[in-house]
Design a protein around this motif. Structure first.
Motif, PDB file in Angstrom:
ATOM      1  N   ASN A  10       0.810  -1.212   0.000  1.00  0.00           N
ATOM      2  CA  ASN A  10       0.000   0.000   0.000  1.00  0.00           C
ATOM      3  C   ASN A  10       0.846   1.267   0.000  1.00  0.00           C
ATOM      4  O   ASN A  10       0.387   2.317  -0.457  1.00  0.00           O
ATOM      5  CB  ASN A  10      -0.938   0.007   1.209  1.00  0.00           C
ATOM      6  CG  ASN A  10      -2.048  -1.026   1.081  1.00  0.00           C
ATOM      7  OD1 ASN A  10      -2.783  -1.014   0.104  1.00  0.00           O
ATOM      8  ND2 ASN A  10      -2.155  -1.924   2.042  1.00  0.00           N
ATOM      9  N   VAL A  11       2.075   1.184   0.505  1.00  0.00           N
ATOM     10  CA  VAL A  11       2.949   2.353   0.460  1.00  0.00           C
ATOM     11  C   VAL A  11       3.309   2.687  -0.987  1.00  0.00           C
ATOM     12  O   VAL A  11       3.315   3.861  -1.391  1.00  0.00           O
ATOM     13  CB  VAL A  11       4.220   2.109   1.298  1.00  0.00           C
ATOM     14  CG1 VAL A  11       5.199   3.267   1.137  1.00  0.00           C
ATOM     15  CG2 VAL A  11       3.858   1.921   2.765  1.00  0.00           C
ATOM     16  N   ALA A  12       3.606   1.657  -1.777  1.00  0.00           N
ATOM     17  CA  ALA A  12       3.920   1.877  -3.186  1.00  0.00           C
ATOM     18  C   ALA A  12       2.736   2.500  -3.923  1.00  0.00           C
ATOM     19  O   ALA A  12       2.914   3.309  -4.841  1.00  0.00           O
ATOM     20  CB  ALA A  12       4.315   0.564  -3.847  1.00  0.00           C
ATOM     21  N   LEU A  13       1.528   2.163  -3.517  1.00  0.00           N
ATOM     22  CA  LEU A  13       0.318   2.657  -4.168  1.00  0.00           C
ATOM     23  C   LEU A  13      -0.138   4.017  -3.640  1.00  0.00           C
ATOM     24  O   LEU A  13      -1.150   4.541  -4.116  1.00  0.00           O
ATOM     25  CB  LEU A  13      -0.821   1.644  -3.987  1.00  0.00           C
ATOM     26  CG  LEU A  13      -0.644   0.309  -4.710  1.00  0.00           C
ATOM     27  CD1 LEU A  13      -1.689  -0.686  -4.221  1.00  0.00           C
ATOM     28  CD2 LEU A  13      -0.765   0.501  -6.216  1.00  0.00           C
ATOM     29  N   LEU A  14       0.580   4.582  -2.676  1.00  0.00           N
ATOM     30  CA  LEU A  14       0.137   5.830  -2.055  1.00  0.00           C
ATOM     31  C   LEU A  14      -0.103   6.956  -3.063  1.00  0.00           C
ATOM     32  O   LEU A  14      -1.138   7.636  -2.985  1.00  0.00           O
ATOM     33  CB  LEU A  14       1.169   6.272  -1.007  1.00  0.00           C
ATOM     34  CG  LEU A  14       0.866   7.588  -0.277  1.00  0.00           C
ATOM     35  CD1 LEU A  14      -0.448   7.493   0.501  1.00  0.00           C
ATOM     36  CD2 LEU A  14       2.022   7.972   0.648  1.00  0.00           C
ATOM     37  N   PRO A  15       0.801   7.214  -4.028  1.00  0.00           N
ATOM     38  CA  PRO A  15       0.503   8.287  -4.990  1.00  0.00           C
ATOM     39  C   PRO A  15      -0.779   8.046  -5.774  1.00  0.00           C
ATOM     40  O   PRO A  15      -1.544   8.989  -6.027  1.00  0.00           O
ATOM     41  CB  PRO A  15       1.732   8.279  -5.913  1.00  0.00           C
ATOM     42  CG  PRO A  15       2.821   7.673  -5.091  1.00  0.00           C
ATOM     43  CD  PRO A  15       2.146   6.645  -4.239  1.00  0.00           C
ATOM     44  N   ALA A  16      -1.028   6.789  -6.169  1.00  0.00           N
ATOM     45  CA  ALA A  16      -2.263   6.484  -6.888  1.00  0.00           C
ATOM     46  C   ALA A  16      -3.483   6.694  -5.986  1.00  0.00           C
ATOM     47  O   ALA A  16      -4.516   7.209  -6.437  1.00  0.00           O
ATOM     48  CB  ALA A  16      -2.230   5.046  -7.406  1.00  0.00           C
ATOM     49  N   TYR A  17      -3.374   6.305  -4.725  1.00  0.00           N
ATOM     50  CA  TYR A  17      -4.470   6.541  -3.778  1.00  0.00           C
ATOM     51  C   TYR A  17      -4.763   8.034  -3.640  1.00  0.00           C
ATOM     52  O   TYR A  17      -5.923   8.465  -3.634  1.00  0.00           O
ATOM     53  CB  TYR A  17      -4.111   5.976  -2.404  1.00  0.00           C
ATOM     54  CG  TYR A  17      -4.076   4.475  -2.304  1.00  0.00           C
ATOM     55  CD1 TYR A  17      -4.777   3.672  -3.187  1.00  0.00           C
ATOM     56  CD2 TYR A  17      -3.317   3.837  -1.315  1.00  0.00           C
ATOM     57  CE1 TYR A  17      -4.737   2.281  -3.086  1.00  0.00           C
ATOM     58  CE2 TYR A  17      -3.273   2.462  -1.200  1.00  0.00           C
ATOM     59  CZ  TYR A  17      -3.979   1.689  -2.093  1.00  0.00           C
ATOM     60  OH  TYR A  17      -3.937   0.321  -1.989  1.00  0.00           O
TER      61      TYR A  17
END
Length: 489
Positions: A10-17
């Motif tokens: 989920n950290v890697a996906l933070l910008p997308a979130y």
């Protein structure tokens, strides 16, 4: 049947979130508060948060998510962070340029900000795409909102025609891209970019199949539409000129950046250079030459910038076209080619955005870009705005004191000579000289004696001035210290 469990970071996906959350918050703000300033402020705050999140995640090293044994569908690394920051800041900048347009009342604020946030989400995900499905979906998420944004202005026939043109041509290009991706999957049985590249390495029997050549060619040609490469460029001038100027700025920067990122991903990791090199070299020569020759004849400002952006796309594609030769010269030549593409794309985006910001600043609220003659003497009336606009044009031409553009062209020529494509470096140099004619003509018009009859007599808004100053300042900073950028590539 063996089950495969995907890892999720989920950290890697933070910008997308953050980007997707911005779109949702804009909808809620427009629905519940229904105040334009709150809606625009929500979009701007979300874009800024996305830029910060992308920078932090990108600085943390490579992080993969949605991973299977073959590879990861989403790879957050330093390049993905750079791309995410660029898309977020471009969105923030376009919002700043859009103040006069939104106050005009012909564009619904909520829908406008929502569509920009959705497009930003596609751009952020595109930079981290690790397989063909994620790549194509992210690219279309970036592009689809732009069809509506181009024609969103009420009562604008030119905008409606531009939106239809953009939509029809884009659908065909997307179909070609998907066909190429499907044929590649049929040949290799792989979708992740790096395993796909391993299957198509030199000496592989798959390279001898005619279907492989057809698949690679279709995929490259479909993505070439996104960067408005010749002969897939016809949509760009009409679409840019028919769209509101801030939307044209986004098309010329973010949309083109998306195409460059997608092409770089598939060429660097997935496709064989022996096939893509000749195709991209031919596209690069045709694109820069046609773009410069037609730009010489333009009298409307936005059409001139549109054709110049076509020519600039040719300079960006040139190092990728030399990869077939660079492949035999070691990893250093390939690395130089990739660095030249990313570096030139970043410099182009900054200078092109500054040029469009200058157009917005010097035109009446809600007006189109007008003719080049409308800007006669504009820099005498608005000295700082005219100076920044002129510096952006000089930078695009590759002349000092526009060191960002000069460094970008030198980097491309150096990468081509290192890769053994001296003939292509000569074509780039000749086209750069050809481009001087119209860039210097516009710059001279800004300082020519006479009244700027087509420009506004009032001062540009503060937000537009700040956006123009910021883009110019960053371009100047990177021009003096390009190592700051190349360290991220």
């Amino acid at each position: 049947m063996t089950s495969v469990v995907q890892s999720v970071d989920n950290v890697a996906l933070l910008p997308a979130y953050l980007a997707a959350g911005t779109a949702v918050l804009v909808l809620l703000a427009d629905l519940l508060v229904a105040r334009p300033r709150v809606t625009v402020g929500t979009a701007a705050s979300g874009a800024l948060a996305t830029a910060v999140g992308a920078a932090l995640v990108g600085a943390g090293g490579e992080r993969g998510t949605f991973c299977v044994p073959d590879g990861c569908s989403y790879l957050a690394d330093d390049r993905a962070g750079l791309v995410g920051v660029l898309f977020a800041l471009l969105t923030l900048g376009v919002l700043a340029l859009s103040g006069p347009l939104l106050r005009d009342g012909r564009v619904p604020v909520g829908e406008y900000c929502f569509l920009l946030a959705c497009s930003m989400t596609g751009g952020v995900v595109l930079g981290a795409a690790g397989d063909l499905i994620t790549l194509v979906v992210a690219l279309e998420t970036l592009t689809l909102p732009l069809y509506v944004l181009v024609g969103l202005r009420r009562g604008s026939r030119a905008g409606a025609e531009a939106a239809v043109t953009f939509f029809v041509v884009s659908v065909v290009a997307t179909s070609v891209t998907l066909l190429g991706a499907a044929l590649l999957y049929a040949v290799t049985g792989r979708l992740h970019l790096r395993p796909l590249g391993s299957a198509l390495t030199a000496g592989s029997d798959l390279l001898d199949l005619p279907l492989t050549t057809v698949a690679v060619t279709l995929l490259v040609l479909g993505l070439a539409f996104k960067v408005a490469a010749v002969p897939f460029h016809a949509w760009a001038p009409a679409t840019y000129d028919g769209a509101p100027v801030p939307v044209a700025a986004y098309l010329s920067t973010a949309s083109k950046l998306g195409g460059v990122v997608a092409l770089l991903a598939v060429v660097q990791y997935a496709l064989p250079a022996t096939v893509t090199g000749p195709v991209l070299a031919l596209l690069a020569v045709a694109t820069m030459t046609v773009g410069n020759l037609v730009a010489l004849r333009q009298r409307r400002m936005v059409r001139l910038l549109a054709w110049s952006s076509v020519a600039q796309a040719g300079y960006i594609l040139a190092p990728l076209g030399a990869l077939a030769l660079a492949a035999g010269r070691g990893a250093d030549a390939r690395t130089a080619a990739y660095a030249a593409v990313v570096g030139y794309a970043v410099f182009f985006v900054l200078l092109e955005f500054a040029a469009f910001a200058g157009v917005v600043a010097l035109r009446p609220a809600g007006a189109d870009g007008g003719t080049v003659a409308d800007y006669r003497g504009a820099a005498r009336r608005h000295r700082w705005v005219g100076a920044a606009f002129g510096l952006a044009l000089i930078g695009l031409a590759g002349l000092p004191p526009g060191l960002a553009g000069l460094f970008a062209k030198v980097t491309v020529v150096r990468a081509l000579t290192t890769g053994g494509a001296g003939w292509l470096a000569l074509v780039v140099a000749l086209n750069a000289v050809l481009g001087l004619a119209y860039y210097l003509r516009v710059t001279a018009t800004l300082y020519a004696p006479g009244d700027a009859a087509g420009t506004t007599g009032t001062r540009p808004t503060r937000a537009v001035t700040v956006a123009l100053a910021a883009a110019t300042a960053v371009a100047v900073l990177l021009g003096f210290a390009p190592q700051l950028l190349l360290g991220l590539v």
